[in-house]
Design an enzyme around this catalytic site. Structure first.
Site, short mmCIF file in Angstrom:
data_model
loop_
_atom_site.label_atom_id
_atom_site.label_comp_id
_atom_site.label_asym_id
_atom_site.label_seq_id
_atom_site.Cartn_x
_atom_site.Cartn_y
_atom_site.Cartn_z
N LYS A 181 -53.86 31.49 21.17
CA LYS A 181 -52.94 31.02 22.22
C LYS A 181 -53.71 30.39 23.38
O LYS A 181 -53.22 29.46 24.01
CB LYS A 181 -52.08 32.17 22.74
CG LYS A 181 -51.03 32.64 21.76
CD LYS A 181 -50.02 33.55 22.45
CE LYS A 181 -48.98 34.06 21.48
NZ LYS A 181 -48.05 35.02 22.10
N LYS B 49 -48.36 30.21 9.83
CA LYS B 49 -47.18 31.07 9.90
C LYS B 49 -46.03 30.38 10.65
O LYS B 49 -46.27 29.54 11.52
CB LYS B 49 -47.51 32.43 10.50
CG LYS B 49 -47.77 32.42 11.96
CD LYS B 49 -47.80 33.83 12.54
CE LYS B 49 -47.95 33.67 14.04
NZ LYS B 49 -47.85 34.82 14.85
N LYS C 196 -42.48 30.48 16.80
CA LYS C 196 -41.60 29.92 17.83
C LYS C 196 -42.28 28.79 18.57
O LYS C 196 -41.62 27.95 19.17
CB LYS C 196 -41.27 31.02 18.85
CG LYS C 196 -40.36 32.09 18.35
CD LYS C 196 -40.25 33.18 19.42
CE LYS C 196 -39.46 34.37 18.94
NZ LYS C 196 -39.66 35.53 19.82
#
Ligand code: AMP
Ligand code: TRP
Length: 335
Positions: free
Chosen positions: A113, A198, A201
Site C-alpha cells: 500500500k 487478488k 477494492k
C-alpha cells in the site's frame, strides 16, 4: 462450556466485492451458531489511506447493512462500528508502545500500500496492524475468520499479545492468543482482469471485481469481458491457467457444487458456454442479498438500533480488557 469467541471486520472503503464475501463474510455466516461472534465495521482503518469525509458515515452503514443482508444473525452475533468504541484507539496506543517498529516495517500489506501512496504515506498506514491487533485482543477472541491476505497481521497480533503477557503479565495471561480461521477454498479470490492479482477494492478498474450490490447488467458485462485463455476445456489447479482456476472456483463456491462435480461438468466446455453459466450463478447468489439489503436500508431506524445495541454489548467487553491492560501497565484508576 461457553462458546468460543469470534471477532472480525471489514473496512468501509468502497463497495464489498466477491472476495470479501467469499473470503470472509460467508464464513462468518456459516459458522456463526457455533460461536459467540463480534463483527465490526473498521472505520478507523478506513482513514489510513485518503478518504472522503462526506461518505464515511454512510459507507459504514452500508457495510453493517450488508453484514445483515449476507445472513449475520443477531441471535448469535453482535454488529458494531469500531469508532463508536474508544477502547479500540486507546488500546492501539498502549500496544504501539510495546511493538517494535521493525515488526511493522516487515508487513507485506504495508509495503504494497505504501508504494501506491508514493510520498504521502501516513503513519496510520504503518500502524494499521497494531489497531487491528487491538480490535482482536480487546475481545479476547479465540478465532479470527479472514482471507489469506490477513494471515501476517494475525501472526503479528499474536506476537504483540505474547510480548505484553510476557513483559507485564506477572505470569498471568492478560491477552488471549487468537487463531486465524482461513478457509482453503476461496481465501484468495482473484481479479477478473488478471488471475495472478487478488480481487481488491483499490484496483482502479471496476471490471476487475464484482461488487455485492452490482446490478445484473454490470455482473453480465464484467463476466463477459473478464480475462480468459484460448484453451478449450476448463480445469482447476493448472498454474498456467490462473483465470480458469479462479472462475471455476467462483462457480463452485457460489453454486454450492463440489469440486469434482464442477471439474466433470466443465472438462469439455469452452468459455462461450461457461461464461453465461457463471453469470447466472453469480446473479442467483447475489439476488437474495441485494433484496435483503434494500429492505434493511429502507429502515434506517432499525439499522441504528442494531448498531446501538451492538455498541453497548461490545463496549462492556472492550472496556473490561482495556482496564486489565492499563492496570498491568501500572496506570492509576481514573478518579
Ligand atoms: P478489506 O476489504 O481489506 O477490509 O478485507 C475484508 C476481508 O475480506 C478480510 O478478511 C480480507 O482477508 C478479505 N478479502 C479481501 N479481499 C479478498 C480476496 N480477494 N479474496 C479473499 N478474501 C479477501
Ligand atoms: N485488516 C483487515 C482487512 O483489511 C480488516 C480488519 C481490521 C480486521 N481489524 C480487524 C479483520 C480485526 C479481522 C479482525 O481485511
Amino acid at each position: 462450556m461457553s462458546k468460543q469467541r469470534i471477532l472480525s471486520g471489514v473496512q468501509p472503503t468502497g463497495n464489498l466485492h466477491l472476495g470479501n464475501y467469499i473470503g470472509a463474510i460467508r464464513n462468518w455466516v456459516e459458522g456463526q451458531n457455533q460461536y459467540e461472534n463480534y463483527f465490526c465495521v473498521v472505520d478507523l482503518h478506513a482513514i489510513t489511506v485518503p478518504h472522503n469525509p462526506a461518505t464515511l458515515a454512510a459507507d459504514s452503514y452500508t457495510i453493517a447493512a450488508l453484514y445483515l443482508a449476507c445472513g449475520i444473525d443477531l441471535t448469535y452475533s453482535t454488529i458494531f462500528v469500531q469508532s463508536h468504541i474508544s477502547a479500540h484507539s486507546e488500546l492501539a496506543w498502549l500496544l504501539n508502545c510495546i511493538t517494535p517498529l521493525n515488526w511493522l516495517q516487515d508487513m507485506i500489506q504495508f509495503k504494497e500500500k505504501a508504494v501506491k501512496q508514493g510520498e504521502n504515506v501516513g503513519t496510520g498506514l504503518l500502524d494499521y496492524p497494531v489497531l487491528m491487533a487491538a480490535d482482536i485482543l480487546l475481545y479476547q477472541a479465540d478465532k479470527v475468520p479472514v482471507g489469506e491476505d490477513q494471515k501476517q497481521h494475525l501472526e503479528l497480533t499474536r506476537d504483540i499479545a505474547v510480548r505484553l503477557n510476557h513483559q507485564f503479565g506477572n505470569g498471568q495471561t492478560i491477552l488471549k492468543l487468537p487463531e486465524p480461521l482461513i478457509r482453503k477454498e476461496g481465501a484468495r479470490v482473484m481479479s477478473l482482469t488478471d488471475g495472478t492479482k487478488k480481487m481488491s477494492k483499490s484496483d482502479p478498474s471496476e471490471l476487475s471485481r464484482i461488487n455485492l450490490l452490482d446490478p445484473k447488467e454490470a455482473i453480465a458485462k464484467k463476466i463477459k469481458r473478464c480475462k480468459t485463455d484460448p484453451v478449450r476445456g476448463l480445469e482447476f489447479d493448472n498454474p498456467e491457467r490462473p483465470e480458469c482456476h479462479n472462475l471455476l472456483t467462483l462457480y463452485m463456491l457460489l453454486s454450492g457444487k463440489s469440486k469434482s462435480d464442477v471439474a466433470a461438468e466443465c472438462i469439455d466446455m469452452g468459455w462461450g458456454q461457461f461464461k453465461p453459466l457463471l453469470t447466472e450463478t453469480v446473479i442467483q447468489a447475489l439476488q437474495p442479498i441485494q433484496e435483503k439489503y434494500d429492505r434493511i436500508m429502507a429502515s434506517k431506524g432499525y439499522l441504528e438500533s442494531v448498531l446501538r445495541e451492538g455498541r453497548q454489548k461490545a463496549e462492556a467487553i472492550a472496556n473490561q480488557t482495556l482496564a486489565e491492560v492499563k492496570a498491568a501497565l501500572g496506570y492509576s484508576q481514573p478518579l
